[in-house]
Each structure stands twice: as structure tokens, then as C-alpha cells.
Design a protein around this motif. Structure first.
Motif, PDB file in Angstrom:
ATOM      1  N   TRP A  60       0.820  -1.217   0.000  1.00 43.91           N
ATOM      2  CA  TRP A  60       0.000   0.000   0.000  1.00 43.91           C
ATOM      3  C   TRP A  60       0.848   1.259   0.000  1.00 43.91           C
ATOM      4  O   TRP A  60       0.406   2.311  -0.477  1.00 43.91           O
ATOM      5  N   ASP A  61       2.056   1.186   0.536  1.00 45.40           N
ATOM      6  CA  ASP A  61       2.894   2.389   0.565  1.00 45.40           C
ATOM      7  C   ASP A  61       4.354   2.082   0.217  1.00 45.40           C
ATOM      8  O   ASP A  61       5.269   2.790   0.612  1.00 45.40           O
ATOM      9  N   ARG A  74      -3.611 -12.048  -4.121  1.00 43.32           N
ATOM     10  CA  ARG A  74      -3.244 -12.430  -5.482  1.00 43.32           C
ATOM     11  C   ARG A  74      -2.356 -11.386  -6.154  1.00 43.32           C
ATOM     12  O   ARG A  74      -2.419 -11.163  -7.373  1.00 43.32           O
ATOM     13  N   LEU A  75      -1.471 -10.785  -5.373  1.00 41.66           N
ATOM     14  CA  LEU A  75      -0.526  -9.827  -5.938  1.00 41.66           C
ATOM     15  C   LEU A  75       0.366 -10.476  -6.987  1.00 41.66           C
ATOM     16  O   LEU A  75       0.869  -9.799  -7.889  1.00 41.66           O
ATOM     17  N   TYR A  76       0.562 -11.766  -6.886  1.00 39.17           N
ATOM     18  CA  TYR A  76       1.487 -12.473  -7.779  1.00 39.17           C
ATOM     19  C   TYR A  76       0.941 -12.627  -9.195  1.00 39.17           C
ATOM     20  O   TYR A  76       1.691 -12.963 -10.109  1.00 39.17           O
ATOM     21  N   ASP A  77      -0.337 -12.383  -9.385  1.00 36.13           N
ATOM     22  CA  ASP A  77      -0.989 -12.734 -10.642  1.00 36.13           C
ATOM     23  C   ASP A  77      -0.593 -11.894 -11.846  1.00 36.13           C
ATOM     24  O   ASP A  77      -0.984 -12.217 -12.969  1.00 36.13           O
ATOM     25  N   GLY A  91      -1.532 -10.091  11.055  1.00 40.01           N
ATOM     26  CA  GLY A  91      -0.532  -9.484  10.188  1.00 40.01           C
ATOM     27  C   GLY A  91      -1.132  -8.545   9.163  1.00 40.01           C
ATOM     28  O   GLY A  91      -0.617  -8.425   8.045  1.00 40.01           O
ATOM     29  N   GLY A  92      -2.217  -7.862   9.530  1.00 36.72           N
ATOM     30  CA  GLY A  92      -2.874  -6.936   8.612  1.00 36.72           C
ATOM     31  C   GLY A  92      -3.904  -7.570   7.710  1.00 36.72           C
ATOM     32  O   GLY A  92      -4.521  -6.881   6.889  1.00 36.72           O
ATOM     33  N   PRO A 101      -8.848  -7.912  -0.615  1.00 41.57           N
ATOM     34  CA  PRO A 101      -9.583  -7.667   0.643  1.00 41.57           C
ATOM     35  C   PRO A 101      -8.690  -7.269   1.801  1.00 41.57           C
ATOM     36  O   PRO A 101      -9.180  -6.873   2.856  1.00 41.57           O
ATOM     37  N   TYR A 102      -7.363  -7.375   1.632  1.00 38.25           N
ATOM     38  CA  TYR A 102      -6.454  -6.826   2.648  1.00 38.25           C
ATOM     39  C   TYR A 102      -5.155  -6.378   2.002  1.00 38.25           C
ATOM     40  O   TYR A 102      -4.898  -6.657   0.865  1.00 38.25           O
TER      41      TYR A 102
END
Length: 347
Positions: free
Chosen positions: A143-144, A215-218, A265-266, A346-347
Motif C-alpha cells: 500500500w505504501d 493475489r498480488l502475484y498474478d 498481520g494486517g 480484501p487486505y
């Protein structure tokens, strides 16, 4: 159990990998050894650990305990040749290990030797760098995340120096393959290019978080994995237990991850429980166990090498092992895709 090539090496690993990060805090020595033996019976040959384990919590007093527990299994007669053992070198910001010093060519020999002693083995099959020195977007830092960090020239030089130290370990037989964790597409490509320039060990795998909820890896990472033969070793495929459904309705089971880490963990957000409900609904309508559906889905991904799961009791272990026998229909896969579009990030 399906076997998959680890990068461009001759090492073949099972599609499911036994995670160990709770061994020594949430799990006793005997419980850990029982998990090893049951996983071996189920034809799993891949075990992942790290010098900083166990977690929940991480503390200076427990650093290395998980590797020691694995070493005890070998000492007590467990066959080393039955397992592909992966471990990790801690680095920047991991204050409980070497005061958070970055990974460097000067730390590699000492760190390898420490893992070898604790694991009671002469070699490590897959040696991974746990965290990039320049930082990472993983663990909700996406996110940052600031990409304007260290000078890229210095980054590349550090990579070359580390590859030289790693090659020395390969030459003396202490490691067989090299992998990364919590890395980016740019970072991985720099490591690959550095390997071509220096002749040092080529990145064989990437260990990043991946699940129905993460799913950041996608995108860029997936493309890199497929075309560069750097397969994903997915950690937290059950989103630290969220995808089992056990935390729905504000439930917090005794001894669970959430009882030890309230925000997971967030991962615990206002939106995550609605996303979990969507996947639980798909599993229920198709007669699937939600944990097995989540693990089986991960194994269908074209960039996946192995899916790392953990268990704090034998019942959880048995459920996870059963995922190897689950085949998801085209209808289920389509519904999962629709749920992901309805509940992105979602997170």
C-alpha cells in the motif's frame, strides 16, 4: 503426489510442501516429528523452514529452534535423503537475527554453517534469501511501498557479491539451489541478470504470499515466473487460516493464529470476512472442504511450483494432505474467478 521441477535444477519437489514455522512455539518436538512422518507417508518430499523460525511469536530466545527440531528428527534416524529441505537466510529488519543486519557476502558462510549445525545435515537443498535488503511490498507494505530506495548500481553490485559467496557454498557442497522470498519482479530479474554475468547460482524459486485472498502475484510476478522458470512456492495459501472459515462470525478459537496475533498481520479487515464467505459458499455448494479447495486452486496456477501449508494439529494436517486428491471443475474455477472480481484485494 505430483512432482514438479524446482526452476532449472534437477531437483523435483512435491506439489504440496510441509511448512514448519510453528514448530517450537505452537507445536512440540514430538508433534513436529509426527507431522514429518505423516507427510512422508503421503508422498510429500519437500519441507520449508528458516533460521528465524518459529514464529507466533518471534523472539531472540527461539531463533533457530525449528531447524533444531528438524535436525533432531534426522538424528533420531529419519532419512535425510527422503526430504528436499529448504531454509532461509534472515536479513534487513529482522532484528532478532544478527541485529537485523542485511544479507551480504560476509554473512552467508556463517549463516549457512549455523543452519547446517541445527539441521544436522551436510547440505541444504534450497537456500533462500528471506527478504530483499532494499525492502519489499509484501506483508501489506504494497500500500505504501517506495521503489525509490537504494542506488540500483549498488543493488546490482551487492547481488553479484552475494552470488559469489553462494557459488562458493555450491562448490563446497553445502547448498544445491538458490531461491528468493518476498521479492519483486524487478528484483528477481536483477538477480537473474547478475547470475548470467557472474556464473553464480540461478534463482530457482520465489517464496511469496499467495492465496484466494492475496493475489498480488498474478500480474508481473506470474509472467516472470512462467517465462524465466522461477516457480512460486506459495506461503499462507489458507490466508493464515481465514479461508478455513474458522474465524467467521467473530470467532477466535483458543490457540489459533488470531488468538496470538489479533490483526493476523494486517489480514483482518472490514472486507475480508465477506470475501471468505464468498469462497465458503462456493465450497459448500460443490461439496468441497474449503481448505482443500483453496489449496487445490493454488496448485492449478500455471506458475506454481509448490504450495506451502502449515498445521498445528494432525486433523489440520490430514485435511491439507487431502487437497492433493481434489480436482476442481471448470464451474468451480469460474465461480472462484467471479468471487475474486467481486472481492479484490480484501487486505
Amino acid at each position: 503426489m505430483d512432482r514438479r521441477k524446482l526452476g532449472r535444477t534437477n531437483i523435483e519437489v512435491s506439489a504440496l510442501c510441509l511448512g514448519t514455522m510453528t514448530w517450537g512455539t505452537q507445536n512440540t518436538v514430538d508433534e513436529a516429528h509426527a507431522q514429518i512422518e505423516r507427510a512422508l507417508e503421503a508422498d510429500i518430499n519437500f519441507l520449508d523452514t528458516a533460521e528465524m523460525y518459529p514464529v507466533n511469536p518471534i523472539s531472540a530466545e527461539t531463533i533457530g529452534r525449528t531447524e533444531h527440531i528438524i535436525g533432531l528428527w534426522f538424528e533420531r534416524g529419519g532419512a535425510r535423503n527422503d526430504w528436499i529441505v529448504a531454509t532461509k537466510h534472515s536479513g534487513e529488519g529482522m532484528r532478532h537475527v544478527r541485529d537485523g543486519a542485511p544479507i551480504s557476502s560476509k554473512t552467508i558462510r556463517e549463516t549457512v554453517e549455523g543452519s547446517l549445525r541445527r539441521l544436522q545435515t551436510d547440505y541444504i537443498d534450497l537456500y533462500q534469501f528471506h527478504w530483499p535488503n532494499r525492502g519489499s511490498y509484501m506483508f501489506r507494505k504494497n500500500w505504501d511501498y517506495d521503489p525509490t530506495g537504494p542506488d540500483p548500481v549498488a543493488v546490482r553490485q551487492d547481488m553479484e557479491d552475494c552470488l559469489g559467496a553462494l557459488q562458493a557454498e555450491v562448490d563446497r557442497g553445502t547448498i544445491r539451489a538458490f531461491g528468493l522470498s518476498n521479492e519483486s519482479a524487478w528484483g528477481t530479474c536483477q538477480w537473474l541478470a547478475a547470475s548470467e554475468r557472474t556464473g553464480g547460482p540461478r534463482v530457482a524459486s520465489m517464496q511469496n504470499e499467495y492465496s484466494l485472498l492475496c493475489r498480488l502475484y498474478d500480474t508481473d510476478m506470474a509472467e516472470m515466473s512462467v517465462h524465466e522458470d522461477v516457480g512460486l512456492l506459495a506461503f499462507s495459501p489458507l490466508a493464515t487460516g481465514l479461508l478455513t472459515g474458522k474465524y467467521q462470525g467473530v470467532a477466535v478459537p483458543d490457540g489459533s493464529r488470531m488468538s496470538l496475533n489479533s490483526d493476523m498481520g494486517g489480514r483482518k479487515t472490514d472486507r475480508v470476512f465477506a470475501a471468505v464467505d464468498a469462497y465458503l459458499d462456493i465450497a459448500a455448494r460443490h461439496g468441497l472442504d474449503p481448505s482443500q479447495m483453496a489449496l487445490a486452486w493454488c496448485m492449478t496456477r500455471p506458475f506454481m511450483c509448490s504450495v506451502i501449508f502449515g498445521a498445528t494439529d494432525m486433523d489440520q494436517l490430514e485435511v491439507a494432505l487431502g487437497a492433493a486428491d481434489v480436482t476442481l471443475s471448470d464451474e468451480v474455477l469460474a465461480e472462484i474467478t467471479a468471487a475474486q472480481r467481486a472481492h479484490p484485494m480484501p487486505y
